[in-house]
Design an enzyme around this catalytic site. Structure first.
Site, PDB file in Angstrom:
ATOM      1  N   LYS A 125       1.897 -11.211   4.884  1.00  0.00           N
ATOM      2  CA  LYS A 125       2.229 -12.358   5.757  1.00  0.00           C
ATOM      3  C   LYS A 125       3.493 -12.060   6.552  1.00  0.00           C
ATOM      4  O   LYS A 125       3.550 -12.250   7.767  1.00  0.00           O
ATOM      5  CB  LYS A 125       2.445 -13.627   4.934  1.00  0.00           C
ATOM      6  N   ASN A 126       4.524 -11.563   5.869  1.00  0.00           N
ATOM      7  CA  ASN A 126       5.838 -11.412   6.502  1.00  0.00           C
ATOM      8  C   ASN A 126       5.935 -10.215   7.437  1.00  0.00           C
ATOM      9  O   ASN A 126       6.941 -10.056   8.123  1.00  0.00           O
ATOM     10  CB  ASN A 126       6.920 -11.375   5.430  1.00  0.00           C
ATOM     11  N   ARG A 172       9.053 -21.743   9.980  1.00  0.00           N
ATOM     12  CA  ARG A 172      10.298 -21.233  10.568  1.00  0.00           C
ATOM     13  C   ARG A 172      10.099 -19.967  11.379  1.00  0.00           C
ATOM     14  O   ARG A 172      10.770 -19.725  12.383  1.00  0.00           O
ATOM     15  CB  ARG A 172      11.289 -20.889   9.472  1.00  0.00           C
ATOM     16  N   CYS A 187      14.681 -27.079   5.407  1.00  0.00           N
ATOM     17  CA  CYS A 187      13.767 -26.315   4.544  1.00  0.00           C
ATOM     18  C   CYS A 187      13.885 -26.895   3.140  1.00  0.00           C
ATOM     19  O   CYS A 187      14.898 -27.480   2.790  1.00  0.00           O
ATOM     20  CB  CYS A 187      14.183 -24.843   4.546  1.00  0.00           C
ATOM     21  N   ARG A 213      19.007 -23.292   6.042  1.00  0.00           N
ATOM     22  CA  ARG A 213      18.613 -21.957   6.518  1.00  0.00           C
ATOM     23  C   ARG A 213      18.940 -21.892   8.000  1.00  0.00           C
ATOM     24  O   ARG A 213      18.073 -22.001   8.843  1.00  0.00           O
ATOM     25  CB  ARG A 213      17.139 -21.693   6.232  1.00  0.00           C
ATOM     26  N   PRO A 214      20.243 -21.701   8.332  1.00  0.00           N
ATOM     27  CA  PRO A 214      20.666 -21.735   9.735  1.00  0.00           C
ATOM     28  C   PRO A 214      20.076 -20.580  10.544  1.00  0.00           C
ATOM     29  O   PRO A 214      19.578 -19.608   9.983  1.00  0.00           O
ATOM     30  CB  PRO A 214      22.193 -21.602   9.621  1.00  0.00           C
ATOM     31  N   VAL A 215      20.149 -20.674  11.865  1.00  0.00           N
ATOM     32  CA  VAL A 215      19.723 -19.583  12.759  1.00  0.00           C
ATOM     33  C   VAL A 215      20.887 -19.136  13.647  1.00  0.00           C
ATOM     34  O   VAL A 215      20.691 -18.577  14.727  1.00  0.00           O
ATOM     35  CB  VAL A 215      18.506 -20.010  13.609  1.00  0.00           C
ATOM     36  N   ASP A 216      22.107 -19.373  13.161  1.00  0.00           N
ATOM     37  CA  ASP A 216      23.296 -19.033  13.974  1.00  0.00           C
ATOM     38  C   ASP A 216      23.337 -17.554  14.323  1.00  0.00           C
ATOM     39  O   ASP A 216      23.706 -17.175  15.443  1.00  0.00           O
ATOM     40  CB  ASP A 216      24.569 -19.447  13.214  1.00  0.00           C
ATOM     41  N   LEU A 217      22.906 -16.677  13.407  1.00  0.00           N
ATOM     42  CA  LEU A 217      22.952 -15.231  13.679  1.00  0.00           C
ATOM     43  C   LEU A 217      21.971 -14.858  14.793  1.00  0.00           C
ATOM     44  O   LEU A 217      22.248 -13.979  15.612  1.00  0.00           O
ATOM     45  CB  LEU A 217      22.631 -14.451  12.409  1.00  0.00           C
ATOM     46  N   ASP A 224      11.810 -13.665  -3.065  1.00  0.00           N
ATOM     47  CA  ASP A 224      10.469 -14.264  -3.059  1.00  0.00           C
ATOM     48  C   ASP A 224       9.703 -14.009  -4.351  1.00  0.00           C
ATOM     49  O   ASP A 224       8.560 -14.453  -4.490  1.00  0.00           O
ATOM     50  CB  ASP A 224       9.665 -13.728  -1.867  1.00  0.00           C
ATOM     51  N   ARG A 239      -0.160 -21.126   2.442  1.00  0.00           N
ATOM     52  CA  ARG A 239       0.610 -20.493   3.518  1.00  0.00           C
ATOM     53  C   ARG A 239       0.778 -19.004   3.285  1.00  0.00           C
ATOM     54  O   ARG A 239       1.012 -18.246   4.223  1.00  0.00           O
ATOM     55  CB  ARG A 239       2.001 -21.129   3.609  1.00  0.00           C
TER      56      ARG A 239
END
Ligand code: EPZ
Length: 439
Positions: free
Chosen positions: A22-23, A94, A118, A123-127, A312, A404
């Site tokens: 999946k990933n 996400r 989440c 789970r930020p996306v600042d990066l 995971d 999922r």
């Protein structure tokens, strides 16, 4: 709504097959948007997240066809005329945020919904955003959307160090940098096998990338990328899950095979800890033969980025450690609140406590069946694992979480001897006694 009904006590026998990752599939689908043509992806799992991402691509203008039985997905990205990823889709998954890098890489602009919350904490996306800015994008926030633009339709390139190392940010920055005007450098980049397989596909499409699999990735932008046909990697987390299932529900001393996986992707730490439980493991090309010991040895773990112990797999490991003779500690250094499965397992008799980023588990525990609630993908499979060894019949609710990331899990487990099936239920029905006494 669907639930899984698991009756414990049947040993896991024979073998389990591993499907496509999946990933890795999700960033491969995003990469297809960078080429003016049709990209063919094989070994793509028929999962809810793959369907969601296909719809995200369709919104941008791509045509996507998916032959589930052949696990073959085609993305025709000749006409990308709507560089947007809507909240209605991004809120479901996400990884839809990969559209930021893909649309900036292809169209020089993007309007992508922020992912939002989440189940297990921030789970930020600042990066992702800071990295895009470092490579020359202007980033604005507008009604919950990230609006990215570039000076003349392409990123300039630049250098960015991420702290902590992030799988998603590495993927998004690569998607943008491969068509940038100049060169880019990503420091403290993710080394996960999913990222490497995705990067190798970008190179096959014509991208110039050095350092995949290391902490420093260098990219030299090119004018255009070509469509390709590529085979997706096997799912390393599904493989690890099946190895844990064999240790938990397999017969002591009887070899069990996990097939079609690629064991180097498991990482050294996971392999070491599996051996520490007393298991005997033979790693061959695409088959791992694992023989459970008479008693599982307590083996504490701390998760880490690859090649460390995958976060995971920590929920699944927790269930296994409940079967061990003694006390173990499970520390998650990636997410400090990924223990939503513990209270559900306590309903089945687990003796454990959680403090900060660590769960302490006291074994051995004889699980007793109960009705339990899934909260996220990996938590839900840990409940199925507990149900496989519990006394009685367990109902695992809300398995849309599990769908999922695990394709046909109950069919695969049935073929390996487990008493499990899927049923529908009404999440909002009231207990009979309420109905009887409602005038
Ligand atoms: C990927 O998520 C995986 N998802 C996750 O698997 C996995 O748990 C995670 O990597 C870690 O291995 C997919 O591949 C689709 P990160 P991602 O960015 O990319 C922090 C599953 O079960 N961070 O590497 O979202 C973040 O909060 C899923 O299949 C920032 O602070 O993970 C976390 O603590 C669940 N700012 C750490 O970095 C950012 O901008 C690692 O997150 C980005 C991340």
């Amino acid at each position: 709504m669907d639930k899984l009904v698991v009756t414990g006590g049947q040993p896991l026998t024979g073998s389990l097959p591993v499907g496509g990752s999946k990933n890795t599939a999700l960033p491969l689908m995003a990469a297809a948007l960078l080429a003016d043509g049709t990209t063919t992806l094989t070994n793509i799992p028929a999962l809810r997240d793959v369907y969601t991402f296909a719809n995200v691509l369709r919104v941008s203008g791509a045509s996507v066809s998916f032959d589930e039985s052949a696990h073959q997905l085609r993305v025709d990205a000749r006409r990308i005329d709507h560089p947007e990823a809507p909240y209605d889709l991004v809120k479901k998954m996400r990884a839809s945020f990969y559209m930021l890098g893909a649309l900036v890489g292809r169209c020089g602009q993007a309007r992508v919904s922020l992912p939002g919350g989440c189940a297990w904490g921030p789970r930020p996306v600042d990066l992702h955003l800071e990295g895009m800015k470092a490579f020359g994008a202007s980033i604005e926030l507008d009604q919950g959307y990230v609006v990215a633009s570039t000076p003349n339709g392409r990123l300039q390139g630049g250098s960015f160090r991420m702290e902590p190392s992030s799988v998603g940010a590495t993927i998004n920055l690569l998607l943008g940098a491969v068509t940038a005007q100049g060169g880019s450098r990503i420091e403290n980049a993710a080394q996960e096998p999913d990222v490497v397989a995705f990067g190798e596909t970008l190179k096959q499409m014509g991208a110039q990338i050095d350092g995949l699999g290391t902490r420093t990735i260098e990219v030299q932008g090119v004018d255009a990328l070509e469509p390709v046909s590529v085979r997706n990697t096997p799912d390393r987390i599904e493989m690890g899950t099946f190895m844990v299932a064999a240790l938990l529900a397999g017969e002591p001393g009887v070899p069990f095979r996990v097939k079609n996986g690629h064991h180097p992707h498991l990482g050294a730490a996971f392999k070491k800890h599996v051996a520490d439980t007393g298991a005997t493991v033979v790693y061959e090309d695409d088959v791992v033969t694992i023989t459970p010991p008479d008693r599982i040895r307590p083996t504490s773990i701390a998760t880490a980025t690859y090649p460390g112990f995958p976060t995971d797999l920590q929920a699944q490991w927790g269930v296994l450690m409940a079967h061990a003779d003694g006390t173990t500690r499970i520390t998650d250094t990636i997410y400090d609140d990924r223990f939503k499965h513990i209270p559900e397992l306590q309903r089945m008799g687990l003796d454990a406590s959680v403090k900060g980023d660590t769960a302490t588990i006291h074994g051995p525990t004889d699980f007793k069946a109960a009705t339990v609630m899934s909260t996220d993908l990996r938590a839900s499979v840990s409940l199925v694992l507990a149900g496989m060894v519990a006394e009685g019949t367990t109902d695992v609710l809300r398995v849309y979480h599990l769908d999922r990331g695990y394709e046909n899990l109950e069919q695969k487990l049935q073929q390996a001897g487990i008493d499990i099936h899927r049923e529908q239920y009404d999440e909002f029905s009231e207990p009979e006694r309420v109905a009887e006494r409602t005038a």
